[in-house]
Structures are given as structure tokens and as C-alpha cells.
Design a protein around this motif. Structure first.
Motif, short mmCIF file in Angstrom:
data_model
loop_
_atom_site.label_atom_id
_atom_site.label_comp_id
_atom_site.label_asym_id
_atom_site.label_seq_id
_atom_site.Cartn_x
_atom_site.Cartn_y
_atom_site.Cartn_z
N GLU A 1 -20.09 4.82 7.02
CA GLU A 1 -19.43 3.58 6.58
C GLU A 1 -20.16 2.88 5.43
N SER B 1 -19.63 4.78 2.19
CA SER B 1 -18.32 4.55 1.61
C SER B 1 -18.28 3.23 0.86
N LYS C 1 -4.85 3.63 -1.67
CA LYS C 1 -4.85 4.21 -0.33
C LYS C 1 -4.08 5.51 -0.36
N HIS D 1 -3.69 9.66 1.75
CA HIS D 1 -4.06 10.56 2.84
C HIS D 1 -4.88 11.71 2.26
N THR E 1 -10.70 14.29 5.60
CA THR E 1 -11.96 13.63 5.95
C THR E 1 -12.34 14.03 7.37
N LYS F 1 -13.01 13.34 11.60
CA LYS F 1 -12.57 12.58 12.76
C LYS F 1 -13.35 13.05 13.98
N ARG G 1 -6.58 11.86 6.86
CA ARG G 1 -6.49 10.47 7.29
C ARG G 1 -6.36 9.57 6.06
N GLN H 1 -7.35 6.76 3.46
CA GLN H 1 -8.65 6.25 3.03
C GLN H 1 -8.52 5.71 1.60
N ARG H 2 -9.56 5.01 1.16
CA ARG H 2 -9.58 4.52 -0.22
C ARG H 2 -10.01 5.65 -1.16
N GLN I 1 -13.00 10.56 -3.49
CA GLN I 1 -12.71 10.01 -2.17
C GLN I 1 -13.90 9.18 -1.69
N THR I 2 -13.61 8.05 -1.07
CA THR I 2 -14.70 7.18 -0.60
C THR I 2 -15.19 7.56 0.78
N MET I 3 -14.57 8.50 1.44
CA MET I 3 -15.00 8.96 2.77
C MET I 3 -15.43 10.41 2.69
#
Length: 513
Positions: A56, A59, A110, A112, A115, A117, A132, A134-135, A154-156
């Protein structure tokens, strides 16, 4: 010289082959679910349930870095919950605040994406890759070498990157550096002071040191690559999509408008699924699994567009500004193409035909395959019917003709039998190297011959039909071979006959073909 260019050489000013839209995708090498869990257990040495909380702040640091970049460059940072029209927005910002290079804007959207899980397991939870929301950060730059481009991150986890460049923009910058005068409109050139030199420069695009270039771009926007927990991992770059276009610049809009409707009609009516496969370097095989579709759209401005789709690879024809005829091959699934590569077989290094890979090291293969595809397509278009056959010329086919000492019957150019013969002879693949008796037989008879006697009977029947076409001057033999070619007069007359039939009886043409 390409046969299409040779036929319309009086109307064509120049031909330029150049990459257009190219999208690269970068993956950090974490492998699949099992490799990810081992990385968390033994490299990071943290509990699996703690991995997502560990990510987190990483990100957030990517988002904070994007905001800082935008602030230092005095560029806007925009956040969107819905999916915006990014290209339209960027061009609007450039009109409001023109500049030559640097960061144009940062867009946070935003989407999909793939990432990680946390899932329940029998003994302990496990981590798995899933799609999922994500930003996602889009960094739009005006680069000195590549013009308008973007870097997407991707931020994740796993922080997959994507980079878009345009070959025409790169070519424009290179010609500007070399002081070659040109006039550019959108992603096409309507005039260049030295097309041969421009083509030499365009051919270098696929040979650039792409790994070094792409790494340089992504390091500007992803500060996480310097952190020790990644273990000095770097992005592995692949080509996600590559477009290669062949632009034929006509002397005037009127010159192209005179032939463009016939080119569209010829591509729609005369080019079969087998032809499309051959243009893309494939052969029709019983084990081929997929669709080959042709789609014509006439609602475009200024003209229409025809697209031939083989699985997820495309071959398109459309006009730019009513003056440039563009043939474009789009490669999304490179493994559908075969290329020559050196492989180890039985202890020896051999050159073999292998599926084309997505790695950037194969970019030169993309260039060669797409260029050949465009050239084959243009060769097939060289036989398109133009409004050059008169009624008087067509009437000559309705009279008997002589072949040697024998008299051959008159042709009924609108009958089902003669229309089938015309279409069998004018198939797209016959334009490249001519055609044989067996090629015409394959097109005329729906099922293959089961016995040798039936094959001989069909061969004799087709020979009589070919003699009939030769008697009327529609085809001619190719010297020192068993092949035939369509004559210039045959092109005009047979295409005119098929065109008249399609206009007069459009519902019946499909059954004939």
C-alpha cells in the motif's frame, strides 16, 4: 517495383513504408502464483497476509512521485474515476498551452488490471494474480526523439508498464534533425523533399536499441526500481501491438477518388479468406482454428475503410485526407507468423521456421513480416477492375474465337458458368506468380477428386476452359512454365463483367462466387 505501383505509376507521387502505432509492455519477472508465494516467503521473509499492507505505501509513493513530476514540470495532474478520452484531452491541453518538449500531463484513471489478491488455502493463505480495479498513471511526454508518447504504469503490484510511440512521429523528428523538408498532417506525410532518404531513415526504426530506450523512459516514472526489495529486477519488454503502414501518395484527390471505390469493391468481392491468409504469410489448413473476417465501413470521413481480420491480426486499407492510400498490417498475435530462426536440433544448430516471439529483440521480424504482407496485398489490388472496358469491348467476347486451328465458342459473360470461371482465374493469390490448371480446378470444384481418373477428367475439362480464355485473349501462358497470367485486356474485361453482374444481380453474385 510493386505491380500496383507499376500500374498506377502516372498517378502515384511516392511510396513510404513506416511503422505507425507501436505499444511495448514491460513485465517485472515474478512468474506465476507459485513463484510469487516463494518470493514473499523466502526473499521478503514476511507473512503472506502482510504482503498487501506492505504494498500500500509503495502504491501511494508512485502516485506522490507522479504529482511531484507534474508540479516540477508545471504540467496538470488529473484524476478520473471513469475512463476519459485521453487523446482528445491531451490535444486540447497542447492547444491551450503549446510547448516543444517535456511532460504534457499526468492522468490517473481507474482500470481493471492484473494484480495480487489474498485467497484462502487449506493450511495457509496464498497469493494469486487476479484482475482487479486499480489506479493507473499515464505520463504524456513530448520527447525530442519520439514526439508525443506516453508511459503507463500500474500503481499496484506487479507494477506492469506500457509505453506507446508512433513511428511517423519519430520519422518526423529525425527528418527535422537532418534538415529534410516535409509537410506532415496527423500521422502521415503529404510531401517530403527526398522520399528515398526518408525511407532509409524509416527502415532504422525497428533496429533501435529498444531495451535501453524503454528502460530510460520507465525509470523516469517508476522510482520503485531503485528499491532493494525488488532484488535488482528490471522490466522484460515485449511488443504488445505493432502497426506497419505503406502510404501511397497520389498526385491529387481526384486521382485517388477515381479508383478507390473499385479497390474497395475488388477487396470485398474477390479476395477470399484463403487470400487473406496468404497475404499474412499463412496457408489454409484443416487444423486452422480461428476466424477470417472482412469488414467494410463506409461511414468514415473522407472515405471508407476495409479490414481483413485473421484471429487478432488485421490487414486494413483506407484513405488519408482523400489523397493517401494506406495499407496497414497490425500484429497483435505474433505467434501466428512463422520466421526463420536458428535452433538446436539433434545436437546441431539449424535454421528452422519457428513462431515469431513478442520480445523486442524480434522487432526486425515484425518489420519484415508486415512489409511483405502489405506488398502482397497491393499486388492483389493491382488486378482491380477500373471503368475502362466499354460495352463494345465486352461485345467482342460474345463472338466465337479461334485457338490455333480450332474454333472456340463465344463467352456469355453474365452466365453462372463463365462468372465462376472468371472468379476462379482472378483469385488474389493468382496475381503474384500466376496460376496453374490445378489452381483453377481447386476453385471450380467444391470437393477434391477422389480417384486418379476423376483428377484427369477435371484437368482435361479445365484445360478446355483455359483454351477458351486464351482464344479470347483474356489469359496468356508464362514462358518456360506450366503457369498462366491474366493479360491487361483480360483484367479489364473480366473485372468489368464481374462488376456488371454484381450491380445487376447483387443477390445472385454470392451464389456464383
Amino acid at each position: 517495383m510493386n505491380r500496383f505501383v507499376e500500374r498506377f505509376t502516372s498517378s502515384i507521387v511516392s511510396v513510404l513504408g513506416c511503422h505507425d502505432r507501436v505499444i511495448f509492455r514491460g513485465h517485472l519477472p515474478f512468474g506465476g502464483d507459485e513463484n510469487l508465494n516463494r518470493f514473499v516467503d523466502y526473499a521478503l521473509k514476511i507473512k503472506r497476509k502482510d504482503f498487501l499492507p506492505f504494498l500500500e505505501p509503495l502504491s501511494e509513493s508512485l502516485v506522490d512521485h507522479a504529482k511531484d513530476l507534474a508540479q516540477h514540470a508545471n504540467a496538470p495532474y488529473r484524476h478520473f474515476e471513469a475512463k476519459p478520452d485521453k487523446e482528445k484531452l491531451i490535444h486540447k491541453l497542447l492547444r491551450e498551452k503549446p510547448h516543444d518538449d517535456g511532460l504534457v500531463a499526468v492522468l490517473c484513471c481507474k482500470e481493471h488490471c492484473r494484480t495480487v489478491k489474498l485467497l484462502h488455502g487449506k493450511q495457509r493463505p496464498r497469493l494469486a494474480f487476479r484482475a482487479r480495479p486499480q489506479r493507473v498513471l499515464y505520463f504524456y511526454f513530448l520527447d525530442p526523439d519520439f514526439g508525443l508518447m506516453y508511459v503507463r504504469v500500474q500503481t499496484m503490484f506487479p507494477f506492469t508498464a506500457q509505453i506507446y510511440v508512433n513511428g511517423h512521429e519519430w520519422l518526423a523528428r529525425q527528418m527535422h534533425k537532418r534538415r529534410i523538408d516535409f509537410v506532415q498532417a496527423d500521422n502521415a506525410f503529404v510531401d517530403i523533399d527526398g522520399f528515398d532518404k526518408a525511407q532509409e531513415i524509416a527502415d532504422q526504426f525497428s533496429k533501435l536499441d529498444w531495451v535501453k530506450i524503454l528502460d530510460r523512459f520507465v525509470k523516469r516514472v517508476n522510482p520503485l526500481l531503485k528499491q532493494p526489495w525488488l532484488g535488482q529486477r528490471s522490466y522484460y519488454w515485449v511488443i504488445d501491438q505493432a502497426e506497419f503502414s505503406t502510404d501511397l501518395l497520389f498526385r491529387s484527390k481526384a486521382e485517388l477518388a477515381k479508383i478507390y471505390p473499385q479497390l474497395l469493391e475488388h477487396a470485398l468481392l474477390n479476395l477470399s479468406a484463403e487470400d487473406v491468409l496468404k497475404f499474412l504469410g499463412r496457408r489454409l489448413h484443416p487444423r486452422f482454428e480461428g476466424e477470417v473476417l472482412t469488414d467494410l465501413k463506409k461511414g468514415r470521413h473522407p472515405g471508407a475503410r476495409i479490414k481483413h481480420r485473421m484471429k487478432n491480426n488485421w490487414l486494413k486499407m483506407y484513405d488519408k485526407f482523400g489523397q493517401i492510400l494506406r495499407i496497414e498490417t497490425v500484429i497483435n498475435q505474433p505467434r501466428e507468423f512463422k520466421v526463420r530462426r536458428r535452433r538446436q536440433r539433434q545436437g546441431k544448430r539449424q535454421m528452422l521456421w519457428c513462431p515469431m516471439n513478442k520480445g523486442v529483440a524480434n522487432f526486425y521480424h515484425y518489420h519484415a513480416v508486415a512489409r511483405q504482407s502489405n506488398e502482397r496485398y497491393l499486388d492483389a489490388l493491382a488486378t482491380a477492375a477500373l471503368p475502362c472496358a466499354t460495352v463494345k469491348q465486352l461485345e467482342t467476347l460474345h463472338k466465337p474465337a479461334r485457338f490455333g486451328k480450332r474454333r472456340r465458342r463465344a463467352l456469355n459473360v453474365l452466365s453462372d458458368a463463365d462468372q465462376r470461371l472468371f472468379l476462379a482465374v482472378m483469385r488474389g493469390e493468382n496475381c503474384v506468380n500466376g496460376f496453374r490448371n490445378s489452381d483453377v480446378a481447386k476453385a471450380l470444384f467444391a470437393k477434391p477428386a477422389k480417384t486418379a481418373q476423376e483428377r484427369r477428367r477435371r484437368s482435361t475439362q479445365v484445360s478446355r476452359k483455359l483454351q477458351l480464355l486464351r482464344a479470347h485473349g483474356l489469359i496468356a501462358p508464362i514462358r518456360n512454365s506450366y503457369r498462366y497470367r491474366i493479360t491487361h485486356n483480360g483484367n479489364a474485361l473480366m473485372n468489368a463483367a464481374v462488376t456488371v453482374r454484381s450491380k445487376a444481380f447483387p443477390a445472385e453474385l454470392k451464389a456464383v462466387a
